[in-house]
Design a protein around this motif. Structure first.
Motif, PDB file in Angstrom:
ATOM      1  N   ASN A 173     -17.895  22.650  28.658  1.00  0.00           N
ATOM      2  CA  ASN A 173     -18.337  21.858  28.152  1.00  0.00           C
ATOM      3  C   ASN A 173     -19.703  21.520  29.407  1.00  0.00           C
ATOM      4  O   ASN A 173     -20.028  20.248  30.013  1.00  0.00           O
ATOM      5  CB  ASN A 173     -18.080  19.793  28.379  1.00  0.00           C
ATOM      6  CG  ASN A 173     -16.842  19.263  29.203  1.00  0.00           C
ATOM      7  OD1 ASN A 173     -17.374  19.615  30.162  1.00  0.00           O
ATOM      8  ND2 ASN A 173     -16.393  18.292  29.230  1.00  0.00           N
ATOM      9  N   SER A 202     -19.403  20.564  32.523  1.00  0.00           N
ATOM     10  CA  SER A 202     -18.641  19.444  33.256  1.00  0.00           C
ATOM     11  C   SER A 202     -18.595  19.547  35.192  1.00  0.00           C
ATOM     12  O   SER A 202     -18.816  18.888  35.567  1.00  0.00           O
ATOM     13  CB  SER A 202     -18.165  18.576  32.714  1.00  0.00           C
ATOM     14  OG  SER A 202     -16.441  19.695  33.448  1.00  0.00           O
ATOM     15  N   LYS A 257     -16.077  25.306  33.037  1.00  0.00           N
ATOM     16  CA  LYS A 257     -15.470  23.472  31.752  1.00  0.00           C
ATOM     17  C   LYS A 257     -16.576  24.487  30.369  1.00  0.00           C
ATOM     18  O   LYS A 257     -17.918  25.005  30.922  1.00  0.00           O
ATOM     19  CB  LYS A 257     -14.773  22.920  32.408  1.00  0.00           C
ATOM     20  CG  LYS A 257     -14.518  22.616  32.985  1.00  0.00           C
ATOM     21  CD  LYS A 257     -13.224  20.904  32.800  1.00  0.00           C
ATOM     22  CE  LYS A 257     -12.169  20.902  33.224  1.00  0.00           C
ATOM     23  NZ  LYS A 257     -12.916  20.010  34.381  1.00  0.00           N
TER      24      LYS A 257
HETATM   25  C1  LIG Z   1     -15.194  18.194  29.559  1.00  0.00           C
HETATM   26  O1  LIG Z   1     -14.160  19.034  29.248  1.00  0.00           O
HETATM   27  C2  LIG Z   1     -12.769  18.114  29.772  1.00  0.00           C
HETATM   28  C3  LIG Z   1     -11.975  18.937  29.559  1.00  0.00           C
HETATM   29  O2  LIG Z   1     -12.468  20.702  29.208  1.00  0.00           O
HETATM   30  C4  LIG Z   1     -12.463  16.851  29.379  1.00  0.00           C
HETATM   31  O3  LIG Z   1     -11.233  16.345  30.504  1.00  0.00           O
HETATM   32  C5  LIG Z   1     -13.800  16.675  30.144  1.00  0.00           C
HETATM   33  O4  LIG Z   1     -13.512  15.204  30.114  1.00  0.00           O
HETATM   34  C6  LIG Z   1     -14.874  16.727  29.479  1.00  0.00           C
HETATM   35  N1  LIG Z   1     -16.017  15.714  30.068  1.00  0.00           N
HETATM   36  C7  LIG Z   1     -17.307  15.448  29.269  1.00  0.00           C
HETATM   37  C8  LIG Z   1     -18.304  14.935  29.756  1.00  0.00           C
HETATM   38  O5  LIG Z   1     -17.418  15.072  28.454  1.00  0.00           O
END
Ligand SMILES: *[C@@H]1O[C@H](CO)[C@@H](O)[C@H](O)[C@H]1NC(C)=O
Ligand SMILES: *[C@@H]1O[C@H](CO)[C@@H](O)[C@H](O)[C@H]1NC(C)=O
Ligand SMILES: *[C@@H]1O[C@H](CO)[C@@H](O)[C@H](O)[C@H]1NC(C)=O
Length: 509
Positions: A420, A422, A418
Motif C-alpha cells: 500500500n 505506506s 509495502k
Molecule cells: C499498509 O499496509 C500495512 C501492512 O503491510 C498495514 O499495517 C498498514 O496499516 C497499511 N496502511 C494503510 C494506510 O492502509
C-alpha cells in the motif's frame, strides 16, 4: 556541499583528486579483458554479444569510462574475401563502469567464419583478433543442434533454475488427454486467451482457444527461434496469453491443477512461467524494431550516481490504484518523489484531479537515483530493465512474479516497499540519508540482473521449461483437430543458409 566545516574540506579535496588521478591511468589494451557468448561460433542468437573490461597498465580494472578521445572499436569481417555478408555492428555500449557491451547482428551466415578485431586506438585488445570458424549461422537460418545437451552446454545454461523446479514440483506427471478435455472447457471461453501448441519433429502447430489470442505472435516467434537453434522435444501444451495467471486449483485438491504456461506467476496460482513476452520480444527484435531491450538499456543508464537527481521517479499508465496513490504522494512531496500517469484507461475519472504527465523515454528514467516499481495489471514488466540500470529500485511488495525474481533479495538487490506504499517516503528518505548503502544496493542489483537477464539465458530458460514439461507427459503429443503449422519466417533474402548439421531424422508418430 554546504555546511562542511573548513577543516574537513582539505581531505575531501585530496580524496577527489586521488580519485580522478586513479581514473586517468591509461588503458592497457593487452591487459584488458574480453569474454562472452558472442565469441563462440555455435552460440546462435538474434543479436550476438560479448563484454569488455578496460584494465589499466597496472592490472587494475577501470571503474569508469576511460578518459580522453581514444575508445574501443570493433571490426568484423568474413574469413573469406569472396563472401559478402550483411552484418550490423554498432559502437560498443559504454556501461559507465569501465566495462563495455559489444553487439552485432548478422543477416546472413558466414560459411567460412568471421574475424573480430577488438581495438583500442590501433592496438589489439586482449586476444584480439578473435576467429570464429564457420559456419557461423545467422538468426533466421534453420539449423537446429541435434543434441540438446551439447547445445545447453555451449550456452553455459545453468544446471538448475529454481523457479522451474518450483513450478514443476506441482506436476510430477502431465496427462495430455485430461488437458485436452478440460482446458478448452475451463479456459477457452469467449474471453479466453489460450493457445494450444503441439511440437512434433521440431515443427510447431497450434490452434487458438478463445478470442484474445493476438499475442500468439510473441509465443510463435520465440518457439520458432528456438526450433531453428536446437531440436525441441515433442510436446503438447497450452500458453495463456492473458495478463493474469489462470490455474487457481491447489495441489491437494481433486481434481488437481493443470500445468498452464503463462508469462506471469502469482502466489495464489500454479501456472508454469516463462520470461515475459516483453523481454522475449525485445531480445528477438533488438537492434531492429525496438529501442529498449536487455542489452541496449545497459549503455543508456543516464548520469553517474552522483549526478542523478535525488528523487524517486515513476511514469506509467493507470493500470493499478497504487499508481494513482503514488501520484498523489508525489504532489504532496515533490522534493522526494516525481511520479506521473502518462495514460488513463482504468481510472479515467481521476485524470482531472491528478493530471496527465508527458511521455518520457525510458532511458531518461535513469536521470533519477531511485526508481519506483509498482505493479500494473500484474507484475510491471519494466522491472528487468529497471534492475539493469544504475538507479536504486524501490520495489512494491507483490504477489506477482517473473521468472528471475527468486534470485533477488530485498535490501541486497533492491529496497522493498509495502504493497500500500505506506512506507515509500520513509524508504526514499532512508536512501537519501544512506547514500553509500543505496549506491551499493543499486550496484549489486545491477550486477545480478546483468547475469540473470542475458539474452542467451532466456533461451536456456525456455528450453528447460519445454524439456521438463516433455519429460512429464504420460502419453504422446499429437496434432489435434484445428491445429495449423506455424511456418518458419522466409529467409530467402539472405545468402543461402546451408545447414551443415545433420537434419533431424526421426520416426513419424
Ligand atoms: C499498509 O499496509 C500495512 C501492512 O503491510 C498495514 O499495517 C498498514 O496499516 C497499511 N496502511 C494503510 C494506510 O492502509
Ligand atoms: C576485473 O574485472 C573482471 C571482469 O569484470 C572481473 O572478473 C575481475 O574479478 C575484476 N578484478 C578485480 C580485481 O576486481
Ligand atoms: C557530473 O557532472 C559534471 C557536470 O556535467 C561532470 O563534469 C562530471 O564529470 C560528472 N561526474 C561524473 C562522476 O560523471
Amino acid at each position: 556541499m554546504h555546511g562542511l566545516p573548513p577543516v574537513l574540506l582539505l581531505p575531501l579535496q585530496l580524496a577527489l583528486f586521488a580519485a580522478s588521478a586513479a581514473a586517468e591511468a591509461p588503458v592497457s589494451a593487452a591487459r584488458s579483458l574480453v569474454w562472452g557468448p558472442g565469441l563462440q561460433a555455435g552460440v546462435v542468437l538474434p543479436v550476438r554479444y560479448f563484454y569488455l573490461q578496460a584494465v589499466d597498465s597496472e592490472g587494475q580494472n577501470l571503474t569508469r569510462s576511460p578518459p580522453g578521445q581514444s575508445s574501443f572499436k570493433i571490426v568484423i569481417k568474413s574469413l573469406s574475401p569472396k563472401e559478402i555478408v550483411r552484418i550490423h555492428v554498432p559502437k560498443p555500449l559504454d556501461r559507465n563502469d569501465g566495462t563495455f557491451l559489444i553487439r552485432y547482428r548478422m543477416y546472413d551466415t558466414f560459411s567460412e567464419g568471421l574475424k573480430i578485431d577488438v581495438l583500442y586506438g590501433d592496438e589489439h585488445v586482449a586476444q584480439s583478433p578473435y576467429i570464429l570458424k564457420g559456419p557461423v549461422y545467422h538468426e533466421y537460418c534453420e539449423c537446429p543442434e541435434e543434441d540438446p545437451q551439447a547445445w545447453q552446454k555451449l550456452l553455459s545454461c545453468p544446471t538448475e533454475e529454481p523457479q522451474i523446479s518450483k513450478d514443476f514440483a506441482s506436476f510430477p506427471s502431465i496427462n495430455l488427454q485430461q488437458m485436452l478435455k478440460e482446458v478448452p472447457k475451463r479456459f477457452g471461453d469467449e474471453r479466453g486467451a489460450i493457445v494450444h501448441y503441439t511440437i512434433l519433429n521440431n515443427h510447431i502447430y497450434r490452434r487458438s482457444l478463445g478470442k484474445y489470442t493476438d499475442f500468439k505472435m510473441f509465443s510463435d516467434e520465440i518457439l520458432l527461434s528456438l526450433a531453428r537453434k536446437v531440436l525441441l522435444p515433442d510436446l503438447e501444451f497450452y500458453i495463456n496469453l492473458g495478463d493474469w495467471p489462470l490455474e487457481h486449483r491447489k495441489v491437494n485438491e481433486t481434481p488437481g491443477p493443470l500445468p498452464i504456461i503463462s508469462w506471469c506467476g502469482s502466489l495464489d496460482s500454479q501456472d508454469i512461467i516463462l520470461p515475459t513476452y516483453d523481454i522475449t520480444h525485445s531480445t528477438l527484435e533488438a537492434m531492429r524494431g525496438v529501442t529498449n531491450d536487455l542489452l541496449s538499456i545497459q549503455g543508456n543508464t543516464g548520469p553517474s550516481w552522483i549526478n542523478k537527481t535525488e528523487k524517486a521517479f515513476f511514469r506509467g499508465r493507470d493500470s493499478r490504484e497504487e499508481r494513482l496513490q503514488l501520484v498523489q504522494l508525489s504532489k504532496e512531496n515533490p522534493q522526494l518523489l516525481d511520479a506521473g500517469i502518462t495514460g488513463y484507461f482504468f481510472f479515467q475519472e481521476k485524470e482531472k484531479e491528478l493530471g496527465k504527465a508527458k511521455l518520457i523515454g525510458f532511458f531518461d528514467f535513469f536521470k533519477y537515483k531511485y526508481q519506483v516499481n509498482v505493479d500494473g495489471t500484474v507484475a510491471a514488466y519494466r522491472y528487468p530493465y529497471l534492475m539493469l540500470g544504475n538507479s536504486l529500485v524501490l520495489k512494491q511488495d507483490s504477489p506477482y512474479y517473473e521468472h528471475f525474481y527468486l534470485a533477488l533479495k530485498p535490501w541486497k538487490h533492491y529496497v522493498p516497499v509495502k504493497r500500500n506504499l505506506s512506507d515509500l517516503l520513509e524508504k526514499v528518505k532512508w536512501a537519501k540519508e544512506n547514500d553509500d548503502e543505496a549506491k551499493k544496493i543499486a550496484k549489486e542489483g545491477q550486477l545480478i540482473a546483468r547475469g540473470l537477464l542475458q539474452p542467451h539465458r532466456l533461451y536456456c530458460y525456455y528450453y528447460r521449461v519445454l524439456q521438463k514439461y516433455a519429460e512429464r507427459q504420460s502419453s504422446k503429443p499429437k496434432i489435434r483437430d484445428g491445429m495449423e503449422l506455424v511456418p518458419q519466417p522466409d529467409d530467402s533474402t539472405s545468402t543461402m543458409c546451408q545447414c551443415h548439421r545433420k537434419k533431424p531424422v526421426r520416426e513419424e508418430l
